[in-house]
Design a protein around this motif. Structure first.
Motif, PDB file in Angstrom:
ATOM      1  N   PRO A 135       0.839  -1.210   0.000  1.00  0.00           N
ATOM      2  CA  PRO A 135       0.000   0.000   0.000  1.00  0.00           C
ATOM      3  C   PRO A 135       0.874   1.261   0.000  1.00  0.00           C
ATOM      4  O   PRO A 135       1.937   1.291   0.614  1.00  0.00           O
ATOM      5  N   ARG A 136       0.406   2.261  -0.695  1.00  0.00           N
ATOM      6  CA  ARG A 136       1.160   3.518  -0.786  1.00  0.00           C
ATOM      7  C   ARG A 136       1.045   4.311   0.508  1.00  0.00           C
ATOM      8  O   ARG A 136      -0.023   4.374   1.117  1.00  0.00           O
ATOM      9  N   VAL A 137       2.154   4.923   0.898  1.00  0.00           N
ATOM     10  CA  VAL A 137       2.172   5.748   2.096  1.00  0.00           C
ATOM     11  C   VAL A 137       1.492   7.081   1.798  1.00  0.00           C
ATOM     12  O   VAL A 137       0.712   7.584   2.600  1.00  0.00           O
ATOM     13  N   TYR A 138       1.803   7.647   0.629  1.00  0.00           N
ATOM     14  CA  TYR A 138       1.222   8.920   0.223  1.00  0.00           C
ATOM     15  C   TYR A 138       0.351   8.683  -1.013  1.00  0.00           C
ATOM     16  O   TYR A 138       0.830   8.175  -2.023  1.00  0.00           O
ATOM     17  N   PRO A 139      -0.925   9.063  -0.968  1.00  0.00           N
ATOM     18  CA  PRO A 139      -1.817   8.782  -2.101  1.00  0.00           C
ATOM     19  C   PRO A 139      -1.422   9.506  -3.383  1.00  0.00           C
ATOM     20  O   PRO A 139      -1.746   9.040  -4.461  1.00  0.00           O
ATOM     21  N   THR A 140      -0.725  10.616  -3.296  1.00  0.00           N
ATOM     22  CA  THR A 140      -0.353  11.351  -4.500  1.00  0.00           C
ATOM     23  C   THR A 140       0.957  10.860  -5.096  1.00  0.00           C
ATOM     24  O   THR A 140       1.361  11.318  -6.155  1.00  0.00           O
ATOM     25  N   SER A 141       1.616   9.940  -4.422  1.00  0.00           N
ATOM     26  CA  SER A 141       2.896   9.421  -4.903  1.00  0.00           C
ATOM     27  C   SER A 141       2.678   8.598  -6.174  1.00  0.00           C
ATOM     28  O   SER A 141       1.712   7.844  -6.272  1.00  0.00           O
ATOM     29  N   PRO A 142       3.574   8.750  -7.161  1.00  0.00           N
ATOM     30  CA  PRO A 142       3.418   7.964  -8.386  1.00  0.00           C
ATOM     31  C   PRO A 142       3.674   6.473  -8.161  1.00  0.00           C
ATOM     32  O   PRO A 142       3.351   5.656  -8.996  1.00  0.00           O
ATOM     33  N   GLY A 143       4.253   6.108  -7.026  1.00  0.00           N
ATOM     34  CA  GLY A 143       4.502   4.702  -6.722  1.00  0.00           C
ATOM     35  C   GLY A 143       5.891   4.274  -7.163  1.00  0.00           C
ATOM     36  O   GLY A 143       6.560   4.962  -7.926  1.00  0.00           O
ATOM     37  N   PRO A 144       6.326   3.129  -6.680  1.00  0.00           N
ATOM     38  CA  PRO A 144       7.662   2.657  -7.024  1.00  0.00           C
ATOM     39  C   PRO A 144       7.736   2.159  -8.467  1.00  0.00           C
ATOM     40  O   PRO A 144       6.745   1.702  -9.035  1.00  0.00           O
ATOM     41  N   VAL A 145       8.921   2.248  -9.009  1.00  0.00           N
ATOM     42  CA  VAL A 145       9.176   1.794 -10.368  1.00  0.00           C
ATOM     43  C   VAL A 145       9.498   0.298 -10.322  1.00  0.00           C
ATOM     44  O   VAL A 145      10.259  -0.141  -9.468  1.00  0.00           O
ATOM     45  N   PRO A 146       8.918  -0.509 -11.211  1.00  0.00           N
ATOM     46  CA  PRO A 146       9.239  -1.947 -11.225  1.00  0.00           C
ATOM     47  C   PRO A 146      10.729  -2.174 -11.501  1.00  0.00           C
ATOM     48  O   PRO A 146      11.369  -1.410 -12.209  1.00  0.00           O
ATOM     49  N   ILE A 147      11.249  -3.251 -10.933  1.00  0.00           N
ATOM     50  CA  ILE A 147      12.655  -3.616 -11.107  1.00  0.00           C
ATOM     51  C   ILE A 147      12.713  -4.809 -12.042  1.00  0.00           C
ATOM     52  O   ILE A 147      12.003  -5.800 -11.840  1.00  0.00           O
ATOM     53  N   THR A 148      13.548  -4.718 -13.072  1.00  0.00           N
ATOM     54  CA  THR A 148      13.693  -5.827 -14.006  1.00  0.00           C
ATOM     55  C   THR A 148      15.069  -6.438 -13.830  1.00  0.00           C
ATOM     56  O   THR A 148      16.084  -5.736 -13.853  1.00  0.00           O
ATOM     57  N   LEU A 149      15.088  -7.734 -13.650  1.00  0.00           N
ATOM     58  CA  LEU A 149      16.324  -8.490 -13.502  1.00  0.00           C
ATOM     59  C   LEU A 149      16.515  -9.300 -14.777  1.00  0.00           C
ATOM     60  O   LEU A 149      15.724 -10.199 -15.073  1.00  0.00           O
ATOM     61  N   ALA A 150      17.544  -8.954 -15.549  1.00  0.00           N
ATOM     62  CA  ALA A 150      17.832  -9.659 -16.795  1.00  0.00           C
ATOM     63  C   ALA A 150      19.065 -10.534 -16.589  1.00  0.00           C
ATOM     64  O   ALA A 150      20.092 -10.062 -16.120  1.00  0.00           O
ATOM     65  N   VAL A 151      18.945 -11.801 -16.936  1.00  0.00           N
ATOM     66  CA  VAL A 151      20.030 -12.758 -16.744  1.00  0.00           C
ATOM     67  C   VAL A 151      20.392 -13.338 -18.101  1.00  0.00           C
ATOM     68  O   VAL A 151      19.557 -13.948 -18.768  1.00  0.00           O
ATOM     69  N   ASP A 152      21.654 -13.136 -18.505  1.00  0.00           N
ATOM     70  CA  ASP A 152      22.115 -13.712 -19.767  1.00  0.00           C
ATOM     71  C   ASP A 152      22.436 -15.192 -19.606  1.00  0.00           C
ATOM     72  O   ASP A 152      21.914 -16.028 -20.324  1.00  0.00           O
ATOM     73  N   HIS A 153      23.334 -15.492 -18.657  1.00  0.00           N
ATOM     74  CA  HIS A 153      23.730 -16.890 -18.447  1.00  0.00           C
ATOM     75  C   HIS A 153      24.329 -17.021 -17.054  1.00  0.00           C
ATOM     76  O   HIS A 153      25.406 -16.508 -16.800  1.00  0.00           O
ATOM     77  N   VAL A 154      23.630 -17.710 -16.172  1.00  0.00           N
ATOM     78  CA  VAL A 154      24.090 -17.916 -14.801  1.00  0.00           C
ATOM     79  C   VAL A 154      23.970 -19.403 -14.472  1.00  0.00           C
ATOM     80  O   VAL A 154      23.005 -20.055 -14.872  1.00  0.00           O
ATOM     81  N   ILE A 155      24.948 -19.898 -13.734  1.00  0.00           N
ATOM     82  CA  ILE A 155      24.928 -21.293 -13.303  1.00  0.00           C
ATOM     83  C   ILE A 155      25.007 -21.316 -11.778  1.00  0.00           C
ATOM     84  O   ILE A 155      25.912 -20.723 -11.192  1.00  0.00           O
ATOM     85  N   VAL A 156      24.053 -21.983 -11.149  1.00  0.00           N
ATOM     86  CA  VAL A 156      24.046 -22.166  -9.698  1.00  0.00           C
ATOM     87  C   VAL A 156      24.340 -23.644  -9.447  1.00  0.00           C
ATOM     88  O   VAL A 156      23.613 -24.505  -9.941  1.00  0.00           O
ATOM     89  N   LYS A 157      25.419 -23.908  -8.708  1.00  0.00           N
ATOM     90  CA  LYS A 157      25.810 -25.292  -8.424  1.00  0.00           C
ATOM     91  C   LYS A 157      25.744 -25.533  -6.928  1.00  0.00           C
ATOM     92  O   LYS A 157      26.125 -24.673  -6.146  1.00  0.00           O
ATOM     93  N   ARG A 166       7.833  15.824  -4.637  1.00  0.00           N
ATOM     94  CA  ARG A 166       6.710  15.269  -5.402  1.00  0.00           C
ATOM     95  C   ARG A 166       5.615  14.708  -4.505  1.00  0.00           C
ATOM     96  O   ARG A 166       4.505  14.472  -4.962  1.00  0.00           O
ATOM     97  N   LYS A 167       5.920  14.468  -3.242  1.00  0.00           N
ATOM     98  CA  LYS A 167       4.872  14.041  -2.314  1.00  0.00           C
ATOM     99  C   LYS A 167       3.828  15.141  -2.173  1.00  0.00           C
ATOM    100  O   LYS A 167       2.636  14.885  -2.072  1.00  0.00           O
ATOM    101  N   TYR A 168       4.305  16.387  -2.162  1.00  0.00           N
ATOM    102  CA  TYR A 168       3.430  17.530  -1.965  1.00  0.00           C
ATOM    103  C   TYR A 168       2.929  18.100  -3.283  1.00  0.00           C
ATOM    104  O   TYR A 168       1.869  18.716  -3.324  1.00  0.00           O
ATOM    105  N   ASN A 169       3.711  17.932  -4.332  1.00  0.00           N
ATOM    106  CA  ASN A 169       3.324  18.446  -5.647  1.00  0.00           C
ATOM    107  C   ASN A 169       3.727  17.421  -6.703  1.00  0.00           C
ATOM    108  O   ASN A 169       4.833  17.449  -7.225  1.00  0.00           O
ATOM    109  N   PRO A 170       2.812  16.486  -7.039  1.00  0.00           N
ATOM    110  CA  PRO A 170       3.156  15.406  -7.983  1.00  0.00           C
ATOM    111  C   PRO A 170       3.503  15.896  -9.389  1.00  0.00           C
ATOM    112  O   PRO A 170       4.151  15.191 -10.144  1.00  0.00           O
ATOM    113  N   LEU A 171       3.113  17.100  -9.750  1.00  0.00           N
ATOM    114  CA  LEU A 171       3.381  17.624 -11.083  1.00  0.00           C
ATOM    115  C   LEU A 171       4.681  18.402 -11.171  1.00  0.00           C
ATOM    116  O   LEU A 171       4.995  18.969 -12.216  1.00  0.00           O
ATOM    117  N   PHE A 172       5.432  18.459 -10.087  1.00  0.00           N
ATOM    118  CA  PHE A 172       6.672  19.226 -10.073  1.00  0.00           C
ATOM    119  C   PHE A 172       7.676  18.655 -11.070  1.00  0.00           C
ATOM    120  O   PHE A 172       7.873  17.445 -11.147  1.00  0.00           O
TER     121      PHE A 172
END
Length: 185
Positions: free
Chosen positions: A76-98, A177-183
């Motif tokens: 839930p958002r703390v401030y209703p006027t907040s644009p919210g968090p930006v999604p995080i993208t994790l891109a993996v080319d080639h990883v090996i877990v042993k 931006r919490k107080y002025n989202p259009l700033f």
């Protein structure tokens, strides 16, 4: 996505590890996986992973190729006027877990050296040391070799200060931006 699983048990599994003869060896390949997960999904996985019985160690190798996972915060958002968090993208080319016989998971990447390091003991990467010589021009002399490490330390200090200043700037803009989202800056 493509998922390939192979479980080997018995004398033929000895090529992977001595423990694989008894407990088996799991090899998993995940290719071209794309997913969008909510952060609440990850935080609620804990109870499913906890167990009162210590599991047997199964040696394994999990290979992830060309994967893309997007994490979205659904709290839930703390401030209703907040644009919210930006999604995080994790891109993996080639990883090996042993997972070896000792139960420790090792993380390696494509093109990494053969020496594997445990995930829990990852060390900070150090920047390579380079030799810098300035070309003498108009009465100036080249940098002395003993000045190069000092200049590199100063450069590192300036990079850290710049990163801190950028974080302060982002934090202040978020507060405004919490107080002025259009700033706009």
């Amino acid at each position: 996505p493509e998922v390939c699983l192979r479980l080997e048990v018995g004398p033929n599994a000895a090529v992977h590890s001595p423990l694989a003869v008894q407990n088996g060896f799991l090899h998993m390949l995940v290719h071209s996986y794309t997913a969008e997960l909510f952060m609440s999904f990850l935080t609620n996985l804990g109870p499913f992973l906890e167990d009162e019985v210590i599991p047997e160690v199964i040696p394994m190798e999990i290979e992830v190729v060309d994967a893309r996972i997007t994490l979205k915060d659904d709290s839930p958002r703390v401030y209703p006027t907040s644009p919210g968090p930006v999604p995080i993208t994790l891109a993996v080319d080639h990883v090996i877990v042993k997972r070896r016989d000792d139960g420790v998971f090792y993380l390696t990447g494509e093109g990494s050296p053969k020496q594997e390091k445990p995930v829990s003991v990852l060390q900070e990467q150090k920047a390579p040391v380079e030799c810098v010589l300035a070309a003498p021009a108009a009465g100036t002399r080249g940098l002395q070799l003993k000045e190069v490490p000092e200049l590199q330390r100063e450069l590192q200090t300036m990079k850290i200060a710049l990163a801190e200043a950028n974080m302060d700037k982002a934090r202040l803009l978020q507060e405004i931006r919490k107080y002025n989202p259009l700033f706009q800056l």
